[in-house]
Design a protein around this motif. Sequence first.
Motif, PDB file in Angstrom:
ATOM      1  N   LYS A  35       0.837  -1.133   0.047  1.00 13.62           N
ATOM      2  CA  LYS A  35       0.072   0.045  -0.005  1.00 13.62           C
ATOM      3  C   LYS A  35       0.786   1.120   0.080  1.00 13.62           C
ATOM      4  N   CYS A  36       0.697   2.262  -0.972  1.00  8.92           N
ATOM      5  CA  CYS A  36       1.647   3.105  -1.278  1.00  8.92           C
ATOM      6  C   CYS A  36       0.954   4.344  -0.250  1.00  8.92           C
ATOM      7  N   PRO A  37       2.033   5.290  -0.103  1.00  7.11           N
ATOM      8  CA  PRO A  37       1.285   6.640   0.859  1.00  7.11           C
ATOM      9  C   PRO A  37       0.337   7.299   0.071  1.00  7.11           C
ATOM     10  N   ALA A  38      -0.385   8.043   0.735  1.00  3.92           N
ATOM     11  CA  ALA A  38      -1.260   8.999   0.275  1.00  3.92           C
ATOM     12  C   ALA A  38      -0.520  10.005  -1.188  1.00  3.92           C
ATOM     13  N   GLY A  39      -1.008  10.211  -2.048  1.00  2.00           N
ATOM     14  CA  GLY A  39      -0.514  11.104  -3.289  1.00  2.00           C
ATOM     15  C   GLY A  39       0.220   9.986  -4.139  1.00  2.00           C
ATOM     16  N   SER A  40       0.279   8.910  -4.023  1.00  2.00           N
ATOM     17  CA  SER A  40       1.279   7.872  -4.803  1.00  2.00           C
ATOM     18  C   SER A  40       0.442   7.913  -6.166  1.00  2.00           C
ATOM     19  N   LEU A  41       1.069   7.896  -7.143  1.00  2.00           N
ATOM     20  CA  LEU A  41       0.637   7.925  -8.411  1.00  2.00           C
ATOM     21  C   LEU A  41       0.693   6.128  -9.137  1.00  2.00           C
ATOM     22  N   HIS A  42       1.154   5.373  -8.169  1.00  2.00           N
ATOM     23  CA  HIS A  42       0.918   3.781  -8.544  1.00  2.00           C
ATOM     24  C   HIS A  42      -0.244   3.423  -9.203  1.00  2.00           C
ATOM     25  N   ASP A  43      -1.289   3.617  -8.540  1.00  4.22           N
ATOM     26  CA  ASP A  43      -2.506   3.155  -9.261  1.00  4.22           C
ATOM     27  C   ASP A  43      -2.953   3.764 -10.406  1.00  4.22           C
ATOM     28  N   GLN A  44      -2.831   5.135 -10.727  1.00  2.00           N
ATOM     29  CA  GLN A  44      -3.001   5.712 -12.068  1.00  2.00           C
ATOM     30  C   GLN A  44      -2.244   5.141 -13.073  1.00  2.00           C
ATOM     31  N   ILE A  45      -0.700   4.886 -12.709  1.00  2.00           N
ATOM     32  CA  ILE A  45       0.283   4.444 -13.613  1.00  2.00           C
ATOM     33  C   ILE A  45      -0.192   2.877 -14.290  1.00  2.00           C
ATOM     34  N   MET A  46      -0.515   2.138 -13.357  1.00  2.00           N
ATOM     35  CA  MET A  46      -0.775   0.816 -13.474  1.00  2.00           C
ATOM     36  C   MET A  46      -1.903   0.737 -14.472  1.00  2.00           C
ATOM     37  N   LYS A  47      -3.050   1.369 -14.360  1.00  2.00           N
ATOM     38  CA  LYS A  47      -4.297   1.399 -15.120  1.00  2.00           C
ATOM     39  C   LYS A  47      -3.969   1.972 -16.520  1.00  2.00           C
ATOM     40  N   GLN A  48      -2.946   2.806 -16.333  1.00  2.00           N
ATOM     41  CA  GLN A  48      -2.642   3.519 -17.835  1.00  2.00           C
ATOM     42  C   GLN A  48      -1.466   2.624 -18.740  1.00  2.00           C
ATOM     43  N   LEU A  49      -0.926   1.943 -18.117  1.00  2.00           N
ATOM     44  CA  LEU A  49       0.239   1.001 -18.723  1.00  2.00           C
ATOM     45  C   LEU A  49      -0.222   0.265 -20.250  1.00  2.00           C
ATOM     46  N   PRO A  50      -1.432  -0.259 -20.139  1.00  2.00           N
ATOM     47  CA  PRO A  50      -1.926  -0.873 -21.326  1.00  2.00           C
ATOM     48  C   PRO A  50      -2.268   0.220 -22.376  1.00  2.00           C
ATOM     49  N   TYR A  51      -2.159   1.347 -22.083  1.00  2.00           N
ATOM     50  CA  TYR A  51      -2.339   2.525 -23.164  1.00  2.00           C
ATOM     51  C   TYR A  51      -1.155   3.122 -23.611  1.00  2.00           C
ATOM     52  N   VAL A  52      -0.006   2.581 -23.295  1.00  2.00           N
ATOM     53  CA  VAL A  52       1.110   3.061 -23.942  1.00  2.00           C
ATOM     54  C   VAL A  52       1.530   2.684 -25.228  1.00  2.00           C
ATOM     55  N   ARG A  53       1.694   3.598 -26.201  1.00  2.00           N
ATOM     56  CA  ARG A  53       1.875   3.284 -27.372  1.00  2.00           C
ATOM     57  C   ARG A  53       3.272   3.664 -28.192  1.00  2.00           C
ATOM     58  N   SER A  54       4.115   4.373 -27.386  1.00  2.00           N
ATOM     59  CA  SER A  54       5.477   4.657 -28.078  1.00  2.00           C
ATOM     60  C   SER A  54       6.141   5.071 -26.797  1.00  2.00           C
ATOM     61  N   TYR A  55       7.401   5.266 -27.200  1.00  2.00           N
ATOM     62  CA  TYR A  55       8.302   5.574 -26.199  1.00  2.00           C
ATOM     63  C   TYR A  55       9.710   6.082 -26.850  1.00  2.00           C
ATOM     64  N   MET A  56      10.252   6.739 -25.968  1.00  2.00           N
ATOM     65  CA  MET A  56      11.685   7.251 -26.168  1.00  2.00           C
ATOM     66  C   MET A  56      12.617   7.308 -25.161  1.00  2.00           C
ATOM     67  N   VAL A  57      13.677   6.992 -25.430  1.00  2.00           N
ATOM     68  CA  VAL A  57      15.029   7.070 -24.360  1.00  2.00           C
ATOM     69  C   VAL A  57      15.862   8.302 -24.691  1.00  2.00           C
ATOM     70  N   LYS A  58      15.837   9.266 -23.606  1.00  2.00           N
ATOM     71  CA  LYS A  58      16.730  10.539 -23.940  1.00  2.00           C
ATOM     72  C   LYS A  58      17.594  10.889 -22.339  1.00  2.00           C
ATOM     73  N   ASP A  59      18.809  10.995 -22.657  1.00  2.00           N
ATOM     74  CA  ASP A  59      19.464  11.184 -21.331  1.00  2.00           C
ATOM     75  C   ASP A  59      19.291  10.415 -20.341  1.00  2.00           C
ATOM     76  N   GLY A  60      19.083   9.045 -20.662  1.00  2.00           N
ATOM     77  CA  GLY A  60      18.832   8.062 -19.509  1.00  2.00           C
ATOM     78  C   GLY A  60      17.720   8.018 -19.093  1.00  2.00           C
ATOM     79  N   HIS A  61      16.608   8.847 -19.545  1.00  2.00           N
ATOM     80  CA  HIS A  61      15.360   8.691 -19.126  1.00  2.00           C
ATOM     81  C   HIS A  61      14.184   8.245 -20.013  1.00  2.00           C
ATOM     82  N   LEU A  62      13.422   7.210 -19.657  1.00  2.00           N
ATOM     83  CA  LEU A  62      12.440   6.720 -20.408  1.00  2.00           C
ATOM     84  C   LEU A  62      11.097   7.398 -20.482  1.00  2.00           C
TER      85      LEU A  62
END
Length: 79
Positions: A35-62
């Motif tokens: 259980k993540c602390p209040a204000g966590s984006l964990h649940d939102q990110i997990m719900k949206q991962l199936p909707y990722v359609r493209s990616y880019m890696v720049k300066d070591g960041h995804l």
Amino acid sequence: DGSVSVRIDCNRGRGAWTSDGAALTLGPLAMTRAKCPAGSLHDQIMKQLPYVRSYMVKDGHLFLSLMADGGVYEFEPVR
């Protein structure tokens, strides 16, 4: 090798990914369920991962772009 390890807020996971060069598909992730602390984006990110359609890696960041201009997530390497 098509495998991915993630830490999304207070949880960690492993799974698979594929790409055809432009589109990115993330397979199901086996995640811990802390259980993540209040204000966590964990649940939102997990719900949206199936909707990722493209990616880019720049300066070591995804950068993960969501379909239909739904937004972009920026992830940094775990140090």
